[in-house]
Design a protein around this motif. Structure first.
Motif: not given
Length: 283
Positions: A10-19, A46-54, A97-104
């Protein structure tokens, strides 16, 4: 495969990206898979988020196969080869689209096993995408890291072609499609665009069609049948490698309790990916 569990981590390591989600990636993806762009204000399908927050690691962080050797998930050891085995995506509401989003992003679990060809590590990576202060997309991706042995001979070639029937859709797969999808998703894995590497190093019969691309096209087949659905869960499995010259046909048919059963196959009829698409109660 004669697998035996060795250890779990188990790991608590994470990455956060906002754009801010701009319209460019959605426009590019729509053109690539030849579907209409989302209407303004309708949100990403659905699934189109795969081209964002890369993640876009520096070149020095890439291994010889083109995958990053740092970040989340980090390969469990040098020389291990990564395969995408499947995943689950819950789209709880529109991702605008046009708004900020954050991926953890974080590793939810990691299990080591011993297979007949050597050590295997099964990793489940979680992604939570938030917008407007709440989670909009909740996702798990199942990855497998295996020893650096050549891939098997793959499925036997068949001279018989099974033409698309009913609502099946055939997608023309060529190196340009695979290269453009790799570029759009910032996927450096060489098996998708470097034929010599795919054949001579990893032992495939040609360029490998991305598992996520097959999943995306299956989800699009389902969306075409139920375009009004906002909240949806998609569970998909990648069951066999698909090589570029083998062709690609996707479909979605009615299942139980309002679900749609999706499938990807090659021109001979061999199944390469499956999925279940279920509407959810709106959030």
């Amino acid at each position: 495969m004669n697998e035996q569990t060795v250890a779990g981590r188990e790991t608590a390591e994470h990455v956060v990206r906002t754009e801010v989600l701009t319209g460019g990636p959605a426009h590019a993806l729509a053109g690539l898979i030849e579907v209409p762009e989302p209407a303004p204000g309708s949100g990403l399908p659905p699934l189109w988020h795969w081209v964002y927050l890369l993640d876009r690691p520096p070149r020095s962080a890439q291994g010889p196969d083109g995958h990053p050797v740092t970040g989340v998930p980090r390969p469990p050891g040098p020389g291990r080869r990564r395969m995408w085995a499947g995943g689950r995506v819950r789209r709880l509401d529109r991702l605008l689209v046009g708004e900020e989003a954050t991926r953890r992003t974080f590793v939810r679990r990691s299990v080591d096993k011993q297979g007949s060809t050597g050590p295997l590590t099964f990793v489940t990576v979680a992604h939570e995408i938030s917008q407007g202060g709440r989670v909009v997309v909740d996702e798990e991706q199942d990855l497998v890291y295996r020893a650096a042995t050549a891939a098997g001979p793959g499925a036997p070639e068949s001279a018989e072609v099974v033409p698309p029937e009913g609502e099946e859709r055939r997608i023309v797969v060529d190196p340009v499609l695979l290269f453009r999808y790799s570029a759009l998703t910032y996927n450096g894995h060489r098996i998708h665009y470097d034929r010599d590497y795919a054949r001579d190093v990893e032992g495939y019969a040609g360029l490998v069609v991305h598992g996520p691309l097959q999943a995306l096209l299956m989800a699009e087949a389902a969306r075409a049948r139920r375009p009004e659905v906002t909240a949806v869960e998609f569970d998909y499995r990648l069951v066999s490698p698909l090589i570029d010259h083998q062709g690609l046909v996707v479909s979605a048919v009615a299942g139980e309790d309002g679900a749609l059963v999706t499938r990807a196959r090659d021109d001979s009829g061999r199944t390469t990916a499956t999925g279940i698409w279920r509407p959810l109660a709106s959030a």
